[in-house]
Write a protein that holds these residues in place. Sequence first.
Motif, PDB file in Angstrom:
ATOM      1  N   MET A 124       1.035  -1.438   0.105  1.00 55.16           N
ATOM      2  CA  MET A 124       0.239  -0.050   0.517  1.00 55.16           C
ATOM      3  C   MET A 124       1.405   0.860  -0.134  1.00 55.16           C
ATOM      4  SD  MET A 124      -2.703  -1.404   2.755  1.00 55.16           S
ATOM      5  CE  MET A 124      -3.817   0.492   3.341  1.00 55.16           C
ATOM      6  N   THR A 125       1.823   1.431   0.987  1.00 58.36           N
ATOM      7  CA  THR A 125       2.650   2.431   0.999  1.00 58.36           C
ATOM      8  C   THR A 125       3.776   2.884  -0.341  1.00 58.36           C
ATOM      9  OG1 THR A 125       3.065   1.731   3.266  1.00 58.36           O
ATOM     10  CG2 THR A 125       4.794   3.402   2.402  1.00 58.36           C
ATOM     11  N   ALA A 126       3.742   1.833  -0.487  1.00 54.44           N
ATOM     12  CA  ALA A 126       4.900   1.921  -1.551  1.00 54.44           C
ATOM     13  C   ALA A 126       4.119   2.212  -3.673  1.00 54.44           C
ATOM     14  CB  ALA A 126       5.784   0.549  -2.468  1.00 54.44           C
ATOM     15  N   MET A 127       2.207   1.832  -3.518  1.00 52.80           N
ATOM     16  CA  MET A 127       1.850   2.148  -4.259  1.00 52.80           C
ATOM     17  C   MET A 127       1.361   3.456  -4.269  1.00 52.80           C
ATOM     18  SD  MET A 127       0.330   1.217  -7.447  1.00 52.80           S
ATOM     19  CE  MET A 127      -1.159   1.575  -8.023  1.00 52.80           C
ATOM     20  N   GLN A 128       0.681   3.927  -3.009  1.00 48.49           N
ATOM     21  CA  GLN A 128       0.867   5.523  -3.048  1.00 48.49           C
ATOM     22  C   GLN A 128       1.771   6.129  -2.923  1.00 48.49           C
ATOM     23  OE1 GLN A 128      -2.055   7.129  -2.620  1.00 48.49           O
ATOM     24  NE2 GLN A 128       0.075   9.244  -2.202  1.00 48.49           N
ATOM     25  N   GLU A 129       3.229   6.055  -2.051  1.00 46.85           N
ATOM     26  CA  GLU A 129       4.865   6.940  -2.747  1.00 46.85           C
ATOM     27  C   GLU A 129       5.723   7.288  -4.456  1.00 46.85           C
ATOM     28  OE1 GLU A 129       5.281   9.217  -0.745  1.00 46.85           O
ATOM     29  OE2 GLU A 129       4.946   7.878   1.529  1.00 46.85           O
ATOM     30  N   SER A 130       5.208   5.938  -4.800  1.00 47.08           N
ATOM     31  CA  SER A 130       5.320   5.871  -5.861  1.00 47.08           C
ATOM     32  C   SER A 130       4.920   4.883  -7.640  1.00 47.08           C
ATOM     33  CB  SER A 130       6.838   5.454  -5.813  1.00 47.08           C
ATOM     34  OG  SER A 130       6.542   3.860  -5.701  1.00 47.08           O
ATOM     35  N   TYR A 210      -3.168   6.432   1.922  1.00 48.34           N
ATOM     36  CA  TYR A 210      -2.935   5.397   1.876  1.00 48.34           C
ATOM     37  C   TYR A 210      -3.745   4.331   1.668  1.00 48.34           C
ATOM     38  CZ  TYR A 210       1.703   7.066   3.904  1.00 48.34           C
ATOM     39  OH  TYR A 210       2.954   8.112   2.734  1.00 48.34           O
ATOM     40  N   ALA A 211      -4.651   4.608   2.604  1.00 51.21           N
ATOM     41  CA  ALA A 211      -6.013   3.615   2.598  1.00 51.21           C
ATOM     42  C   ALA A 211      -6.784   3.269   0.403  1.00 51.21           C
ATOM     43  CB  ALA A 211      -7.127   3.506   3.384  1.00 51.21           C
ATOM     44  N   GLN A 212      -6.141   4.265   0.303  1.00 51.67           N
ATOM     45  CA  GLN A 212      -7.708   3.753  -0.693  1.00 51.67           C
ATOM     46  C   GLN A 212      -6.857   2.795  -1.677  1.00 51.67           C
ATOM     47  OE1 GLN A 212      -6.351   7.567  -3.263  1.00 51.67           O
ATOM     48  NE2 GLN A 212      -5.186   7.880  -2.702  1.00 51.67           N
ATOM     49  N   TRP A 213      -5.371   2.356  -1.135  1.00 52.46           N
ATOM     50  CA  TRP A 213      -5.019   1.072  -2.619  1.00 52.46           C
ATOM     51  C   TRP A 213      -4.331   0.140  -1.353  1.00 52.46           C
ATOM     52  CZ3 TRP A 213      -4.469   2.259  -6.627  1.00 52.46           C
ATOM     53  CH2 TRP A 213      -4.004   3.653  -7.747  1.00 52.46           C
ATOM     54  N   GLU A 214      -6.150  -0.200  -0.519  1.00 56.78           N
ATOM     55  CA  GLU A 214      -5.605  -1.482   0.056  1.00 56.78           C
ATOM     56  C   GLU A 214      -6.547  -2.985  -0.274  1.00 56.78           C
ATOM     57  OE1 GLU A 214      -7.710  -3.629   3.995  1.00 56.78           O
ATOM     58  OE2 GLU A 214      -7.405  -1.644   5.003  1.00 56.78           O
ATOM     59  N   GLN A 215      -7.719  -2.565  -1.613  1.00 57.00           N
ATOM     60  CA  GLN A 215      -7.592  -4.027  -2.142  1.00 57.00           C
ATOM     61  C   GLN A 215      -6.723  -3.889  -3.033  1.00 57.00           C
ATOM     62  OE1 GLN A 215     -10.697  -5.550  -0.841  1.00 57.00           O
ATOM     63  NE2 GLN A 215      -9.565  -6.817  -2.460  1.00 57.00           N
ATOM     64  N   PHE A 216      -5.829  -2.745  -3.559  1.00 56.49           N
ATOM     65  CA  PHE A 216      -4.919  -3.286  -4.778  1.00 56.49           C
ATOM     66  C   PHE A 216      -3.971  -4.268  -4.300  1.00 56.49           C
ATOM     67  CE2 PHE A 216      -2.080  -2.441  -7.312  1.00 56.49           C
ATOM     68  CZ  PHE A 216      -1.032  -2.662  -8.662  1.00 56.49           C
ATOM     69  N   ALA A 217      -3.823  -4.155  -2.989  1.00 56.55           N
ATOM     70  CA  ALA A 217      -2.200  -4.372  -1.828  1.00 56.55           C
ATOM     71  C   ALA A 217      -2.302  -5.771  -2.130  1.00 56.55           C
ATOM     72  CB  ALA A 217      -1.787  -3.452  -1.076  1.00 56.55           C
ATOM     73  N   ARG A 218      -3.742  -5.915  -1.214  1.00 55.84           N
ATOM     74  CA  ARG A 218      -4.065  -7.589  -0.972  1.00 55.84           C
ATOM     75  C   ARG A 218      -4.681  -8.433  -2.039  1.00 55.84           C
ATOM     76  NH1 ARG A 218      -5.491  -7.790   3.641  1.00 55.84           N
ATOM     77  NH2 ARG A 218      -6.559  -5.862   5.049  1.00 55.84           N
ATOM     78  N   ASP A 219      -4.661  -7.763  -3.655  1.00 54.31           N
ATOM     79  CA  ASP A 219      -5.042  -8.828  -4.802  1.00 54.31           C
ATOM     80  C   ASP A 219      -4.049  -8.632  -5.751  1.00 54.31           C
ATOM     81  OD1 ASP A 219      -7.963  -7.732  -4.351  1.00 54.31           O
ATOM     82  OD2 ASP A 219      -8.080  -6.438  -6.184  1.00 54.31           O
ATOM     83  N   LEU A 220      -3.103  -7.943  -5.300  1.00 55.08           N
ATOM     84  CA  LEU A 220      -1.679  -7.951  -5.263  1.00 55.08           C
ATOM     85  C   LEU A 220      -0.604  -9.093  -5.331  1.00 55.08           C
ATOM     86  CD1 LEU A 220       0.989  -7.180  -7.536  1.00 55.08           C
ATOM     87  CD2 LEU A 220       0.936  -4.950  -6.193  1.00 55.08           C
ATOM     88  N   LEU A 221      -1.200  -8.571  -3.305  1.00 57.21           N
ATOM     89  CA  LEU A 221      -0.397 -10.058  -3.051  1.00 57.21           C
ATOM     90  C   LEU A 221      -0.702 -11.099  -2.835  1.00 57.21           C
ATOM     91  CD1 LEU A 221       1.571 -11.280  -0.297  1.00 57.21           C
ATOM     92  CD2 LEU A 221       0.126 -10.145   1.246  1.00 57.21           C
ATOM     93  N   ALA A 222      -2.628 -11.295  -3.707  1.00 55.88           N
ATOM     94  CA  ALA A 222      -2.887 -12.510  -3.853  1.00 55.88           C
ATOM     95  C   ALA A 222      -1.955 -13.743  -5.235  1.00 55.88           C
ATOM     96  CB  ALA A 222      -4.136 -12.638  -3.807  1.00 55.88           C
ATOM     97  N   SER A 223      -1.852 -11.923  -5.848  1.00 58.73           N
ATOM     98  CA  SER A 223      -1.203 -13.018  -6.986  1.00 58.73           C
ATOM     99  C   SER A 223      -0.532 -13.101  -8.009  1.00 58.73           C
ATOM    100  CB  SER A 223      -2.080 -12.179  -8.572  1.00 58.73           C
ATOM    101  OG  SER A 223      -1.389 -10.713  -8.303  1.00 58.73           O
TER     102      SER A 223
END
Length: 232
Positions: A124-130, A210-223
């Motif tokens: 989530m953090t890296a997605m928001q930051e960069s 940061y919170a807006q990327w939580e679902q993206f991060a979960r899906d990214l980790l799952a895939s």
Amino acid sequence: MARTAFTRPAAAAAVLGVAGALFAGPGLAQAAPPQAAPPQTAEAEQAAPGQGLETFQKRHGLPATGKVDGRTASALHSATDTELRGTFRTAADLGPEELANARTVIGVGKGAGISEQGQVIALMTAMQESKFVNYLTPVDHDSLGIFQQRPSTGWGTPEQITDVPTSSKSFYGVAPFGSNPGLIQIAGWETMPLGEVCQAVQRSAYPDRYAQWEQFARDLLASEGPTVPPIP
């Protein structure tokens, strides 16, 4: 953008060698300013699944290569959250170098024994930051790398910050250097809202993003997570 400093406990200082590769393109932050997005489309249109980066590039008048060059990196940095959420909806929407960087974040988490929840927070953090672009020259103040860590606030040297495995260890709190608390030094992080944990590490001027990327991060980790080996 990561800020301010605390002393990391000595227990977090034991870490093994660095593995992985950093983003190869030099001088991303020195790119030419992006072209303005066409009216009424940049905010509203969503990319087709797996074509996020190409769609973003077309929208900004850039070559639709699906890879992040300097001009694309500059455009991503200045884009709105609304546009970026419509652009990046699956792991396949990232460029190949950025997806490799995301996999490195996961691998370092695995190697350090960080839970999946902790790995989601890092993603989530890296997605928001960069958006996982490894900025080799500063974008904002002296912020560098995928976590936009700052040498001036104790996150390490520019070389350490722009090495993706090393900066990931700093974020998780398992690097043998630095004066900032990483994830595992945040008391009670396991029971906090995930976006709040990102902010506790980063100390950003924009804590609610940061919170807006939580679902993206979960899906990214799952895939991606099942095929990523631990990085010691």
